[in-house]
Motif scaffolding. Structure first.
Motif, mmCIF file in Angstrom:
data_model
loop_
_atom_site.group_PDB
_atom_site.id
_atom_site.type_symbol
_atom_site.label_atom_id
_atom_site.label_comp_id
_atom_site.label_asym_id
_atom_site.label_seq_id
_atom_site.Cartn_x
_atom_site.Cartn_y
_atom_site.Cartn_z
ATOM 1 N N THR A 195 -13.036 30.528 1.618
ATOM 2 C CA THR A 195 -11.610 30.333 1.355
ATOM 3 C C THR A 195 -10.808 30.243 2.647
ATOM 4 N N THR A 197 -11.926 26.938 4.801
ATOM 5 C CA THR A 197 -11.494 25.667 4.225
ATOM 6 C C THR A 197 -9.976 25.549 4.187
ATOM 7 N N GLY A 198 -9.285 26.652 3.930
ATOM 8 C CA GLY A 198 -7.820 26.625 3.956
ATOM 9 C C GLY A 198 -7.298 26.336 5.349
ATOM 10 N N HIS A 228 -11.931 25.122 -1.224
ATOM 11 C CA HIS A 228 -11.003 26.226 -1.075
ATOM 12 C C HIS A 228 -10.626 26.842 -2.424
ATOM 13 N N TYR A 279 -8.258 22.699 6.247
ATOM 14 C CA TYR A 279 -7.374 21.747 5.563
ATOM 15 C C TYR A 279 -6.050 21.611 6.309
#
Length: 92
Positions: free
Chosen positions: A26, A29-30, A54, A33
């Motif tokens: 989490t 990927t957050g 995510h 991004y």
């Protein structure tokens, strides 16, 4: 050390390996991004796969909800028990 603090420490240690991978996914990927969208020049479509990871979309509609809830509860648990252990250490 008091009994309740030892019990919390034990449960904190038992759950840490379970919540580690979902939280790492989490967070990475957050962060990925946001960085790729803002600084990497990626469009929404290019970075969408990071959001899918995510949010747990790869688990399906019901799995996504369960993933998000368990991930949030795991984070709250680790933060609160970690804070209690720290507080117990400070009070000693």
């Amino acid at each position: 050390m008091s009994t309740w603090l030892l019990r919390i420490r034990r449960w904190h240690g038992r759950l840490a390996p379970i919540v580690l991978l979902p939280l790492l996914i989490t967070v990475s990927t957050g962060l990925g991004y946001r960085l790729m969208r803002d600084w990497g020049g990626w469009g929404r479509d290019q970075a969408h796969w990071l959001m899918q990871l995510h949010e747990g979309e790869w688990l399906g509609a019901h799995g996504e909800t369960i993933y998000v809830v368990l991930n949030g509860l795991g984070l709250i648990w680790m933060l609160s028990t970690g804070a209690l252990m720290l507080l117990g250490k400070w009070l000693r």
